[in-house]
Each structure stands twice: as structure tokens, then as C-alpha cells.
Design an enzyme around this catalytic site. Structure first.
Site, PDB file in Angstrom:
ATOM      1  N   ASN A 156     -22.039  58.839 -34.189  1.00  0.00           N
ATOM      2  CA  ASN A 156     -22.311  60.293 -34.160  1.00  0.00           C
ATOM      3  C   ASN A 156     -21.065  61.141 -33.868  1.00  0.00           C
ATOM      4  OD1 ASN A 156     -22.278  59.513 -31.465  1.00  0.00           O
ATOM      5  ND2 ASN A 156     -23.956  60.867 -30.880  1.00  0.00           N
ATOM      6  N   LYS A 179     -14.047  48.396 -31.896  1.00  0.00           N
ATOM      7  CA  LYS A 179     -14.967  48.245 -33.021  1.00  0.00           C
ATOM      8  C   LYS A 179     -15.764  49.535 -33.214  1.00  0.00           C
ATOM      9  CE  LYS A 179     -19.277  47.247 -33.809  1.00  0.00           C
ATOM     10  NZ  LYS A 179     -19.481  47.955 -35.063  1.00  0.00           N
ATOM     11  N   SER A 233     -26.411  53.230 -27.697  1.00  0.00           N
ATOM     12  CA  SER A 233     -27.787  53.287 -27.201  1.00  0.00           C
ATOM     13  C   SER A 233     -27.941  52.490 -25.902  1.00  0.00           C
ATOM     14  CB  SER A 233     -28.728  52.735 -28.266  1.00  0.00           C
ATOM     15  OG  SER A 233     -28.358  51.409 -28.564  1.00  0.00           O
ATOM     16  N   GLU A 254     -21.528  54.481 -21.712  1.00  0.00           N
ATOM     17  CA  GLU A 254     -21.980  55.859 -22.015  1.00  0.00           C
ATOM     18  C   GLU A 254     -23.194  55.704 -22.920  1.00  0.00           C
ATOM     19  OE1 GLU A 254     -20.831  58.736 -20.975  1.00  0.00           O
ATOM     20  OE2 GLU A 254     -18.999  58.106 -19.966  1.00  0.00           O
ATOM     21  N   CYS A 288     -25.719  62.744 -27.851  1.00  0.00           N
ATOM     22  CA  CYS A 288     -26.382  62.191 -26.666  1.00  0.00           C
ATOM     23  C   CYS A 288     -26.727  63.286 -25.662  1.00  0.00           C
ATOM     24  CB  CYS A 288     -25.469  61.161 -26.019  1.00  0.00           C
ATOM     25  SG  CYS A 288     -23.836  61.833 -25.682  1.00  0.00           S
ATOM     26  N   GLU A 385     -35.365  59.622 -26.783  1.00  0.00           N
ATOM     27  CA  GLU A 385     -34.356  60.478 -27.404  1.00  0.00           C
ATOM     28  C   GLU A 385     -34.792  60.797 -28.845  1.00  0.00           C
ATOM     29  OE1 GLU A 385     -30.762  58.212 -27.499  1.00  0.00           O
ATOM     30  OE2 GLU A 385     -29.523  59.940 -27.049  1.00  0.00           O
TER      31      GLU A 385
HETATM   32  P1  NAP Z   1     -25.962  51.792 -31.191  1.00  0.00           P
HETATM   33  O1  NAP Z   1     -26.917  51.311 -32.194  1.00  0.00           O
HETATM   34  O2  NAP Z   1     -26.115  51.330 -29.788  1.00  0.00           O
HETATM   35  O3  NAP Z   1     -24.516  51.425 -31.767  1.00  0.00           O
HETATM   36  C1  NAP Z   1     -23.336  51.757 -31.083  1.00  0.00           C
HETATM   37  C2  NAP Z   1     -22.282  50.708 -31.361  1.00  0.00           C
HETATM   38  O4  NAP Z   1     -22.747  49.442 -30.871  1.00  0.00           O
HETATM   39  C3  NAP Z   1     -21.983  50.506 -32.840  1.00  0.00           C
HETATM   40  O5  NAP Z   1     -20.615  50.213 -33.001  1.00  0.00           O
HETATM   41  C4  NAP Z   1     -22.825  49.298 -33.180  1.00  0.00           C
HETATM   42  O6  NAP Z   1     -22.346  48.541 -34.259  1.00  0.00           O
HETATM   43  C5  NAP Z   1     -22.705  48.484 -31.908  1.00  0.00           C
HETATM   44  N1  NAP Z   1     -23.793  47.521 -31.729  1.00  0.00           N
HETATM   45  C6  NAP Z   1     -25.039  47.534 -32.248  1.00  0.00           C
HETATM   46  N2  NAP Z   1     -25.727  46.458 -31.836  1.00  0.00           N
HETATM   47  C7  NAP Z   1     -24.912  45.758 -31.044  1.00  0.00           C
HETATM   48  C8  NAP Z   1     -25.041  44.543 -30.315  1.00  0.00           C
HETATM   49  N3  NAP Z   1     -26.173  43.866 -30.310  1.00  0.00           N
HETATM   50  N4  NAP Z   1     -23.988  44.111 -29.596  1.00  0.00           N
HETATM   51  C9  NAP Z   1     -22.836  44.805 -29.573  1.00  0.00           C
HETATM   52  N5  NAP Z   1     -22.642  45.957 -30.248  1.00  0.00           N
HETATM   53  C10 NAP Z   1     -23.667  46.429 -30.963  1.00  0.00           C
HETATM   54  O7  NAP Z   1     -25.944  53.367 -31.091  1.00  0.00           O
HETATM   55  P2  NAP Z   1     -25.812  54.419 -32.273  1.00  0.00           P
HETATM   56  O8  NAP Z   1     -27.133  54.519 -32.949  1.00  0.00           O
HETATM   57  O9  NAP Z   1     -24.612  54.141 -33.084  1.00  0.00           O
HETATM   58  O10 NAP Z   1     -25.506  55.749 -31.456  1.00  0.00           O
HETATM   59  C11 NAP Z   1     -26.506  56.543 -30.940  1.00  0.00           C
HETATM   60  C12 NAP Z   1     -26.708  56.301 -29.469  1.00  0.00           C
HETATM   61  O11 NAP Z   1     -25.480  56.494 -28.790  1.00  0.00           O
HETATM   62  C13 NAP Z   1     -27.677  57.277 -28.859  1.00  0.00           C
HETATM   63  O12 NAP Z   1     -28.532  56.613 -27.969  1.00  0.00           O
HETATM   64  C14 NAP Z   1     -26.768  58.248 -28.115  1.00  0.00           C
HETATM   65  O13 NAP Z   1     -27.383  58.907 -27.054  1.00  0.00           O
HETATM   66  C15 NAP Z   1     -25.695  57.334 -27.655  1.00  0.00           C
HETATM   67  N6  NAP Z   1     -24.480  58.080 -27.343  1.00  0.00           N
HETATM   68  C16 NAP Z   1     -24.122  58.221 -26.034  1.00  0.00           C
HETATM   69  C17 NAP Z   1     -23.006  58.970 -25.705  1.00  0.00           C
HETATM   70  C18 NAP Z   1     -22.588  59.140 -24.272  1.00  0.00           C
HETATM   71  O14 NAP Z   1     -21.459  59.542 -24.050  1.00  0.00           O
HETATM   72  N7  NAP Z   1     -23.418  58.838 -23.294  1.00  0.00           N
HETATM   73  C19 NAP Z   1     -22.235  59.561 -26.706  1.00  0.00           C
HETATM   74  C20 NAP Z   1     -22.629  59.400 -28.036  1.00  0.00           C
HETATM   75  C21 NAP Z   1     -23.760  58.646 -28.335  1.00  0.00           C
HETATM   76  P3  NAP Z   1     -22.953  48.702 -35.738  1.00  0.00           P
HETATM   77  O15 NAP Z   1     -22.666  50.095 -36.127  1.00  0.00           O
HETATM   78  O16 NAP Z   1     -22.179  47.693 -36.496  1.00  0.00           O
HETATM   79  O17 NAP Z   1     -24.413  48.402 -35.635  1.00  0.00           O
END
Ligand code: NAP
Length: 482
Positions: A156, A179, A233, A254, A288, A385
Site C-alpha cells: 500500500n 523483500k 497484516s 507495524e 493502516c 480492517e
Molecule cells: P500482508 O499480506 O501481511 O503482506 C505484507 C508483506 O508480507 C508482503 O511483502 C507479503 O509478501 C509478505 N508476506 C505474506 N505472507 C507472508 C508469510 N507467510 N511470511 C512472510 N511474509 C509474508 O499485508 P498487505 O496486504 O500487503 O498489507 C496490508 C496490511 O498491512 C494491512 O493490514 C495494513 O494495516 C498493514 N499496514 C500496516 C502499516 C503500519 O505501519 N502499521 C503500514 C502499512 C500497512 P507477498 O506480497 O509476496 O505476499
């Protein structure tokens, strides 16, 4: 000046070389506005990650020992490179992710600001000499880079989420294996190209794309990768917390949010509506810290809804590169289906659509910005969310009721409140169980402040002076017999 394709690196950056996956496997990258494949990136796995960690490990002693001012000069050049190529980097970001170009320009700029901020803060990574309780003894407390850092980031904010990690890590002398998300790899890989351009030594910055599980698994297995910093997430964050236990890594997490946005009867209505628009619809609701639940006091409720509906209906939806577009496409069809399922749930439980509520006539993953009234705590988005352009409005009567509903979640990232009562602002500061609170502001992210959540929204901070601490270990040395 450069063209966005200059920064579209279709290879991984390992040990200062641009390389493919060992078996040549690639992943398609799609522009969500057109659904067209814009290129590929390598599908790297365990072997490539292992080599990247080896390279980062080999580069660490020299980079950590580099004269501070020489190391920081690299960060100043990185800042300049980001700003010199801001337009091209922003267009690359919009093409792979969909957000309006103006927002992408802002994202590159704030990434650059993080680089500059941490280049300044690193000069103040001070230790201390503490008075000893006995004679002849000196107590030294010094701070040292943690070592090789693994970074995993979401789609995002594909550029600035890495900026907040890379800048402090590099400023204190850590080396990095990163990554980026598979949906938006080019903005991540661009950091490798920038690091190369400004002269970071080979192996200091390594960027890999590919299988999340294989790459993170290889990171977890290595005892010499001393820290994992993750933005994404809560579910994946919990997996990484468990995984990092094997070698007891330092962690920063985060994670997800579920931000409440409180509007009290004494609020400035125009300011509250403006703050709501910014907080809700930035990045098509995919941040987020996006307002997830609007709690509006009964006296101002109808006026707030009317103004919010009017402004929401006026948002221009389209390709983020078109002038005047305020809402791009959702990142993918799964995001559209999630909003639809939340809408079905809420309408089934009595909510009413005030504007929007459907897929946009443009097709693809475009969705109409939506306002929903009559929301209740029984609806799924009270707990989950939304991550999309859906604004549910809940009505409340008393401050105590609003605070209780706001806190009724496992998340604790950002909360917002509009009020003109200073005493209430302090009560909210104390009563809201969140890591970040915006009073009369819907946009609070800034390099000077510690960004981060409590409860299941995370561990650790990014930005502020605290953001540097995440990449430093504290060492105590006792010198006796003096
Ligand atoms: P996500 O599905 O958790 O993916 C984030 C990263 O983790 C991606 O690089 C993803 O790789 C990787 N990933 C996925 N499954 C994994 C696993 N089993 N083991 C290790 N890495 C893995 O999150 P998203 O959908 O990209 O982002 C949205 C989420 O991020 C929301 O919940 C949002 O609130 C949160 N967020 C939080 C903040 C904060 O600062 N607190 C800021 C921005 C976003 P792939 O892309 O290859 O699947």
C-alpha cells in the site's frame, strides 16, 4: 530527470549485482488501473535469500566501521537522488499500485524526508557514562548497530514503508536484505537502483522478490540475521513473531489497524469533514491508519453525514495518472470482494447506503467511494480492517460511550477526534488505547514523530528518535580498578 521505466528493474539486487532467480522463474506485475502486465520480477527463494544474507553479513563490518560522516554523506546523496527523480519514481509507483499521482509524489517526498531525518538523528545516537555506586568503577553505556536486518513490506506504500526502515538501518551502519510486496515490487527494487547510483558499497542493500514464505523462512533460519522488521497484516506479523523466536531476533512489527474517528458536537464541522475525507479516502482507503469507524455525536450527526456524502460523491475515480483523479483502482479484485462482503453484512444488519455502494462503472477493480449510515458494533467492520473506500457512520450520545466503542477492538494503531474542548482532548489522549492520536487532524504521519501501534497493531516505532533505537543494541561495559 528520468523516465519511470528507468527505475523499473526486472531483476533482484544481490551483492551489488542485478540477477534473476536461479531457475529463471518470474512473476508478472500488473497495473491495477488497466489490468495489463507491465513486466516481470524474479521469483527468488531460499538459495537467493541465503546469498543475499551472506552478502549483507560480509558487508556489515566495513559499513558499520565507516566514518559516520562518510556514511551519512551516502544518505544525503540518497535524499537528493529521490528528489531529483521524484516524478519518475512516483509514476512507477502509480503504475504498479494505482494511487493518484499526487499521492505517489507525496509518498516519494516523505520517503526522502525519512532519509534526511535519520541522517540527522544518527549524529545523536549517544551513549552515556553512568555514575557508579562504588569507587574505582566506571559504567559505560554505548550503542551499536544490530547487524544484518531483514525487511518485509506491504504494497500500500511500496516506497515509503521501506524508507522508514532503510533510512534508520543504514544511518547507524546496519546492512539490509529487503523483500517488497509481490504486487508492487518495482518501487522496492528502485531502492536498490538508488543505493547503487549513490555509491553504497556492494552487499549493504540487497532487494529480493519472490516467494514470501521461502524468503522469510530463509531469513528466520539464519542466526546472523539479527533483526526482522515487518509492515503488513497482523496475521503475517504473528507468524513472523513466532518464527523469529527460533533465533531470538530483535523485531519491529507495524501491523493492521481499525482506526476510530470521533466527531463531537462541539467540533468544527468543516474541519471534521475535511479530516474525514483525508483520513478515509487517501490511497482509496488502503492505509493502516485510515479511519475505519466514524463515531459521530447525535447533535452533529445529520450535518456531518450530509457534508461527507456530498464530498464523497464528488470524488473523481479513474486511472491515477489522469489529472484530477482522487480515487484510483483497488489493488486487486480480492480487495473489491472484501468491501462487498462487508457491505452485505452491514446492510443485512440494518445499515443504509447514503452514497456509492457498488463497483464503479469503469470496471476492473474500481469501486465507488461509499458512505454507510446506521452502523453498529455488531457489524463486521467494527472488528475488522476495511482497507477500502467505505465510510461507516455510527451515532453516539456521550463521551464515555464513544471512548468505550473506540477501544472495543484488538487493534490500537491510530485514532482521530474532532472537538473544540481542550479538556476533552486531554481525556481522549489518556482514554484512547492507541499508539497515535490525531486531535483535529486526519493526517498525522510525519518523520519527527514515532509511528506505531499498541495491542495487536504492533511492536516498535518508525520515525522520531525512537525509530533509530529499533536498529541499535545497547551495550554496557564495566571498567573496574580505576
Ligand atoms: P500482508 O499480506 O501481511 O503482506 C505484507 C508483506 O508480507 C508482503 O511483502 C507479503 O509478501 C509478505 N508476506 C505474506 N505472507 C507472508 C508469510 N507467510 N511470511 C512472510 N511474509 C509474508 O499485508 P498487505 O496486504 O500487503 O498489507 C496490508 C496490511 O498491512 C494491512 O493490514 C495494513 O494495516 C498493514 N499496514 C500496516 C502499516 C503500519 O505501519 N502499521 C503500514 C502499512 C500497512 P507477498 O506480497 O509476496 O505476499
Amino acid at each position: 530527470m528520468s523516465d519511470w521505466t528507468t527505475w523499473q528493474r526486472q531483476a533482484n539486487f544481490i551483492a551489488g549485482q542485478w540477477v534473476g532467480a536461479d531457475d529463471g522463474a518470474v512473476i508478472d506485475v500488473i497495473n491495477p488501473a488497466s489490468q495489463e502486465v507491465i513486466g516481470t520480477v524474479p521469483k527468488a527463494g531460499t538459495a537467493e535469500t541465503t546469498r543475499a544474507i551472506d552478502a549483507a553479513g560480509a558487508a556489515f563490518p566495513g559499513f558499520a566501521a565507516m566514518a559516520l560522516m562518510d556514511r551519512l554523506a551516502l544518505l544525503w546523496r540518497l535524499y537528493d537522488a529521490l528528489m531529483d527523480h521524484q516524478s519518475a519514481l512516483a509514476e512507477l509507483l502509480t503504475v504498479e499500485m494505482g494511487k493518484p499521482l499526487a499521492e505517489a509524489m507525496g509518498e516519494i517526498a516523505i520517503g526522502a524526508q525519512y532519509v534526511r531525518w535519520f541522517a540527522e538523528e544518527a549524529r545523536r545516537a549517544k551513549g552515556e557514562i553512568v555514575p557508579a555506586g562504588v569507587t574505582g568503577r566506571r559504567i559505560l553505556v554505548t550503542r551499536h548497530p544490530v547487524g544484518v536486518v531483514g525487511m518485509i513490506t506491504p504494497w500500500n506504500f511500496p516506497s515509503s514503508m521501506l524508507a522508514r526502515k532503510l533510512a534508520p538501518a543504514l544511518a547507524v551502519g546496519c546492512t539490509v536484505v529487503a523483500k517488497p510486496a509481490t504486487a508492487t515490487p518495482y518501487s522496492g527494487l528502485a531502492w536498490g537502483a538508488l543505493a547503487e547510483e549513490v555509491g553504497f558499497p556492494p552487499g549493504v542493500v540487497n532487494i529480493l522478490t519472490g516467494s514470501a514464505r521461502a524468503i522469510s523462512g530463509a531469513m528466520m533460519a539464519r542466526p546472523d540475521l539479527r533483526k526482522i522488521t515487518f509492515t503488513g497484516s497482523t496475521g503475517v506479523g504473528k507468524e513472523l513473531i513466532r518464527g523469529s523466536a527460533g533465533t531470538v531476533k530483535k523485531i519491529s512489527m507495524e501491523l493492521g489497524g481499525n482506526a476510530p474517528f470521533l466527531v463531537f458536537d462541539d467540533a468544527d464541522l468543516d474541519a471534521a469533514v475535511q479530516g474525514a475525507m483525508t483520513s478515509k479516502y487517501r490511497n482509496m482507503g488502503q492505509t493502516c491508519v485510515c479511519a475505519n469507524r466514524f463515531y459521530v455525536q447525535s447533535g452533529i450527526h445529520d450535518a456531518f453525514v450530509a457534508r461527507l456524502v456530498e464530498k464523497t460523491a464528488a470524488l473523481k475515480v479513474g486511472d491515477g495518472r489522469e489529472p484530477g483523479v482522487a480515487q484510483g483502482p483497488m489493488v486487486d479484485m480480492a480487495a473489491v470482494e472484501k468491501i462487498e462482503s462487508l457491505l452485505r453484512d452491514a446492510i443485512g444488519k440494518g445499515a443504509t447506503v447514503a452514497t456509492g455502494g457498488r463497483r464503479h462503472a469503469k470496471g476492473g477493480s474500481f469501486f465507488e467511494p461509499t458512505v454507510l449510515t446506521g452502523a453498529t458494533q455488531a457489524m463486521t467492520f467494527a472488528r475488522e480492517e476495511i482497507f477500502g473506500p467505505l465510510a461507516p457512520i455510527f451515532m453516539f450520545r456521550t463521551e464515555a460511550e464513544a471512548i468505550a466503542m473506540a477501544n472495543d477492538t484488538v487493534f490500537g494503531l491510530a485514532a482521530y477526534a474532532y472537538t473544540s474542548d481542550l479538556s476533552r482532548a486531554f481525556r481522549l489522549n489518556e482514554g484512547l488505547d492507541y499508539g497515535m492520536i490525531g486531535i483535529n487532524s486526519g493526517l498525522i504521519t510525519t518523520v519527527e514523530a514515532p509511528f506505531g501501534g499498541v495491542k495487536e497493531s504492533g511492536i516498535g516505532k518508525e520515525g522520531g528518535s525512537q525509530g533509530l533505537d529499533e536498529y541499535l543494541e545497547t551495550k554496557y561495559t564495566c571498567i573496574d580498578g580505576i
